[in-house]
Motif scaffolding. Structure first.
Motif, PDB file in Angstrom:
ATOM      1  N   ILE A 271       0.823  -1.206   0.000  1.00  0.00           N
ATOM      2  CA  ILE A 271       0.000   0.000   0.000  1.00  0.00           C
ATOM      3  C   ILE A 271       0.860   1.259   0.000  1.00  0.00           C
ATOM      4  CG2 ILE A 271      -1.932  -1.120   1.185  1.00  0.00           C
ATOM      5  CD1 ILE A 271      -0.942   0.253   3.778  1.00  0.00           C
ATOM      6  N   GLU A 272       2.173   1.094   0.207  1.00  0.00           N
ATOM      7  CA  GLU A 272       3.049   2.248   0.379  1.00  0.00           C
ATOM      8  C   GLU A 272       3.956   2.463  -0.837  1.00  0.00           C
ATOM      9  OE1 GLU A 272       6.880   4.094   2.121  1.00  0.00           O
ATOM     10  OE2 GLU A 272       6.616   1.946   1.896  1.00  0.00           O
ATOM     11  N   GLY A 273       3.394   2.250  -2.047  1.00  0.00           N
ATOM     12  CA  GLY A 273       4.105   2.583  -3.265  1.00  0.00           C
ATOM     13  C   GLY A 273       5.456   1.931  -3.428  1.00  0.00           C
ATOM     14  N   ARG A 274       5.529   0.644  -3.135  1.00  0.00           N
ATOM     15  CA  ARG A 274       6.784  -0.092  -3.305  1.00  0.00           C
ATOM     16  C   ARG A 274       6.520  -1.474  -3.891  1.00  0.00           C
ATOM     17  NH1 ARG A 274      11.438   1.759  -0.270  1.00  0.00           N
ATOM     18  NH2 ARG A 274      10.873   3.513   1.073  1.00  0.00           N
ATOM     19  N   VAL A 275       7.543  -1.978  -4.584  1.00  0.00           N
ATOM     20  CA  VAL A 275       7.527  -3.340  -5.117  1.00  0.00           C
ATOM     21  C   VAL A 275       8.823  -4.024  -4.703  1.00  0.00           C
ATOM     22  CG1 VAL A 275       7.671  -4.733  -7.226  1.00  0.00           C
ATOM     23  CG2 VAL A 275       6.021  -2.867  -7.086  1.00  0.00           C
ATOM     24  N   ALA A 276       8.731  -5.296  -4.312  1.00  0.00           N
ATOM     25  CA  ALA A 276       9.912  -6.096  -3.973  1.00  0.00           C
ATOM     26  C   ALA A 276       9.992  -7.297  -4.903  1.00  0.00           C
ATOM     27  CB  ALA A 276       9.854  -6.558  -2.521  1.00  0.00           C
ATOM     28  N   VAL A 277      11.206  -7.634  -5.317  1.00  0.00           N
ATOM     29  CA  VAL A 277      11.447  -8.789  -6.183  1.00  0.00           C
ATOM     30  C   VAL A 277      12.352  -9.766  -5.451  1.00  0.00           C
ATOM     31  CG1 VAL A 277      12.360  -9.583  -8.396  1.00  0.00           C
ATOM     32  CG2 VAL A 277      11.188  -7.373  -8.255  1.00  0.00           C
ATOM     33  N   GLU A 278      11.929 -11.027  -5.354  1.00  0.00           N
ATOM     34  CA  GLU A 278      12.696 -12.039  -4.618  1.00  0.00           C
ATOM     35  C   GLU A 278      12.793 -13.330  -5.418  1.00  0.00           C
ATOM     36  OE1 GLU A 278      12.129 -12.593  -0.530  1.00  0.00           O
ATOM     37  OE2 GLU A 278      11.252 -10.612  -0.156  1.00  0.00           O
TER      38      GLU A 278
ATOM     39  N   ALA B  11      22.679 -17.866  -0.138  1.00  0.00           N
ATOM     40  CA  ALA B  11      23.120 -16.513   0.192  1.00  0.00           C
ATOM     41  C   ALA B  11      23.243 -15.671  -1.079  1.00  0.00           C
ATOM     42  CB  ALA B  11      24.451 -16.560   0.938  1.00  0.00           C
ATOM     43  N   GLU B  12      23.757 -16.287  -2.127  1.00  0.00           N
ATOM     44  CA  GLU B  12      23.947 -15.562  -3.387  1.00  0.00           C
ATOM     45  C   GLU B  12      22.609 -15.153  -3.988  1.00  0.00           C
ATOM     46  OE1 GLU B  12      26.031 -16.217  -7.782  1.00  0.00           O
ATOM     47  OE2 GLU B  12      25.764 -17.907  -6.425  1.00  0.00           O
ATOM     48  N   SER B  13      21.656 -16.084  -3.989  1.00  0.00           N
ATOM     49  CA  SER B  13      20.348 -15.799  -4.559  1.00  0.00           C
ATOM     50  C   SER B  13      19.599 -14.755  -3.734  1.00  0.00           C
ATOM     51  CB  SER B  13      19.524 -17.078  -4.648  1.00  0.00           C
ATOM     52  OG  SER B  13      18.266 -16.816  -5.226  1.00  0.00           O
ATOM     53  N   GLN B  14      19.646 -14.894  -2.411  1.00  0.00           N
ATOM     54  CA  GLN B  14      18.935 -13.946  -1.547  1.00  0.00           C
ATOM     55  C   GLN B  14      19.558 -12.554  -1.588  1.00  0.00           C
ATOM     56  OE1 GLN B  14      15.904 -14.573  -0.111  1.00  0.00           O
ATOM     57  NE2 GLN B  14      16.195 -16.340  -1.453  1.00  0.00           N
ATOM     58  N   ALA B  15      20.832 -12.477  -1.921  1.00  0.00           N
ATOM     59  CA  ALA B  15      21.488 -11.166  -2.040  1.00  0.00           C
ATOM     60  C   ALA B  15      20.988 -10.398  -3.262  1.00  0.00           C
ATOM     61  CB  ALA B  15      23.001 -11.349  -2.126  1.00  0.00           C
ATOM     62  N   ARG B  16      20.342 -11.114  -4.182  1.00  0.00           N
ATOM     63  CA  ARG B  16      19.832 -10.465  -5.400  1.00  0.00           C
ATOM     64  C   ARG B  16      18.496  -9.768  -5.174  1.00  0.00           C
ATOM     65  NH1 ARG B  16      18.986 -14.940  -9.496  1.00  0.00           N
ATOM     66  NH2 ARG B  16      18.542 -13.221 -10.925  1.00  0.00           N
ATOM     67  N   LYS B  17      17.805 -10.072  -4.077  1.00  0.00           N
ATOM     68  CA  LYS B  17      16.486  -9.486  -3.888  1.00  0.00           C
ATOM     69  C   LYS B  17      16.599  -7.984  -3.671  1.00  0.00           C
ATOM     70  CE  LYS B  17      16.041 -10.351   1.113  1.00  0.00           C
ATOM     71  NZ  LYS B  17      15.298 -11.091   2.143  1.00  0.00           N
ATOM     72  N   TYR B  18      15.568  -7.267  -4.088  1.00  0.00           N
ATOM     73  CA  TYR B  18      15.607  -5.813  -3.971  1.00  0.00           C
ATOM     74  C   TYR B  18      14.179  -5.271  -3.916  1.00  0.00           C
ATOM     75  CZ  TYR B  18      14.576  -5.891  -9.003  1.00  0.00           C
ATOM     76  OH  TYR B  18      13.990  -6.119 -10.221  1.00  0.00           O
ATOM     77  N   ALA B  19      14.053  -4.038  -3.502  1.00  0.00           N
ATOM     78  CA  ALA B  19      12.765  -3.347  -3.475  1.00  0.00           C
ATOM     79  C   ALA B  19      12.966  -1.935  -4.001  1.00  0.00           C
ATOM     80  CB  ALA B  19      12.194  -3.318  -2.058  1.00  0.00           C
ATOM     81  N   PHE B  20      11.910  -1.364  -4.555  1.00  0.00           N
ATOM     82  CA  PHE B  20      12.031  -0.012  -5.108  1.00  0.00           C
ATOM     83  C   PHE B  20      10.713   0.746  -4.950  1.00  0.00           C
ATOM     84  CE2 PHE B  20      10.737  -2.848  -8.533  1.00  0.00           C
ATOM     85  CZ  PHE B  20       9.737  -2.149  -9.189  1.00  0.00           C
TER      86      PHE B  20
END
Length: 346
Positions: free
Chosen positions: A213-220, A226-235
């Protein structure tokens, strides 16, 4: 390059749109679930005579998905019921009933499993290929707000920033084993601080995206390394500069949908805009012109040729007497060549 075209389906639902679903196998049949207690079936390839049929329900329809073919659908509603709808005859069969409104419903054709999520904090699992089987109830640790299925997983986003991920093969095996306890594949804390509005899974089965609801998207990503989880991000997205120049006006991101061919995704927000994103390159590909009202739902056709956009008033202006009557529309965008293709794609 073929130009993109956009047109409106007629007539639109009589009240707010809660969900949209395209038929499997490249069909141009589109279903729209509405708060006017109806399910609408359209043929998007016939803009001038697109409405095929409507299906009356006892209460507002909160979600819809197709079954194994274009004549079979499942709905979840405010009357707590999960229904199977024969789209040819209009016959409706009750699959199960929750103890509160049924908020979400998803189907995995590869596993023959239907999953419904209810505000009673439960999932109902249905083995649709064995009508004699009894649905299995699975308790949830929070109230579900969004559910999506990938080829192998089901992602359930709940209150308290809880995200449960289940394995579809494990669910399918429950019915043959006679057990009723579902082993959780993984539980995660959402990367977003505020309430989840939508979740969508990558067609590649590599991961998922959530929005808030707060104008953000996260990709996981699903892979738990550890390598794969380090790629996740939000914007941040779906925000507009405040008129007084002091910060941004933040809008909910109500809809997310991955393109079935290119793996890019679309987001739709309360700011009345739709944007296309490249998840791998972490960049926006395109933002379309403003629509008449808030974006409530979106879906790509299975061949990626069409994007259906459900438009109706949201709660962004805080209406006390809310109604989408007379203000609801479904717009179909016929995508141009490579319109949804990622920048790094060949």
């Amino acid at each position: 390059m073929a130009p993109a075209t956009q047109y409106e389906l007629s007539p639109p639902p009589g009240d707010a749109i809660s969900a949209l679903a395209f038929a499997p196998n490249g069909s141009t049949k589109l279903l729209a679930a509405s708060w006017d207690k109806k399910l609408y079936a359209y043929d998007v390839a016939k803009p001038d005579s697109s409405l095929i049929k409507t299906y009356e329900h006892r209460a507002p329809v909160l979600d819809v998905c197709f079954g194994d073919n274009e004549n079979e659908a499942y709905t979840a509603g405010m009357d707590w019921v999960v229904n199977k709808v024969n789209l040819e005859t209009g016959e409706m069969t009750e699959m199960s009933k929750h103890a509160a409104p049924a908020r979400c419903v998803v189907y995995s054709p590869a596993h023959g499993v239907l999953i419904s999520a209810s505000w009673d904090c439960s999932l109902n699992l249905h083995n649709v290929r064995d009508p004699s089987s009894t649905p299995i109830r699975i308790p949830l640790p929070g109230k579900p707000h969004a559910v999506a299925a990938s080829p192998s997983k089901v992602v359930v986003a709940m209150t308290g920033r809880i995200i449960n991920i289940y394995d579809l093969q494990t669910i399918q095996n429950l019915f043959s084993s006679g057990q009723t306890e579902l082993k959780l594949w993984q539980q995660r804390e959402s990367s977003l601080r505020y309430l989840t509005r939508a979740v969508a899974c990558m067609p590649s089965d590599a991961g998922y995206a959530t929005s808030s609801i707060e104008g953000r998207v996260a990709v996981e990503w699903f892979e738990d390394t550890a390598e794969s989880q380090a790629r996740k991000y939000a914007f941040k997205c779906h925000r507009q500069p405040a008129p007084d120049g002091d910060g941004d006006i933040v809008y909910p991101v109500n809809a997310l949908e991955f393109h079935p061919v290119h793996g890019t995704f679309a987001s739709g927000g309360g700011d009345s805009t739709v944007a296309l994103w490249d998840a791998e390159a972490k960049r926006r590909l395109k933002q379309y012109q403003k629509f008449p009202d808030s974006i409530a739902a979106m879906v790509f056709s299975k061949d990626g040729k069409y994007l259906a956009i459900g438009v109706c008033p949201g709660f962004e202006t805080g209406q006390e007497d809310y109604s989408g009557e007379g203000k609801t529309s479904i717009l179909i965008r016929e995508l141009g060549d490579n319109e949804a293709k990622g920048k790094g794609a060949k």
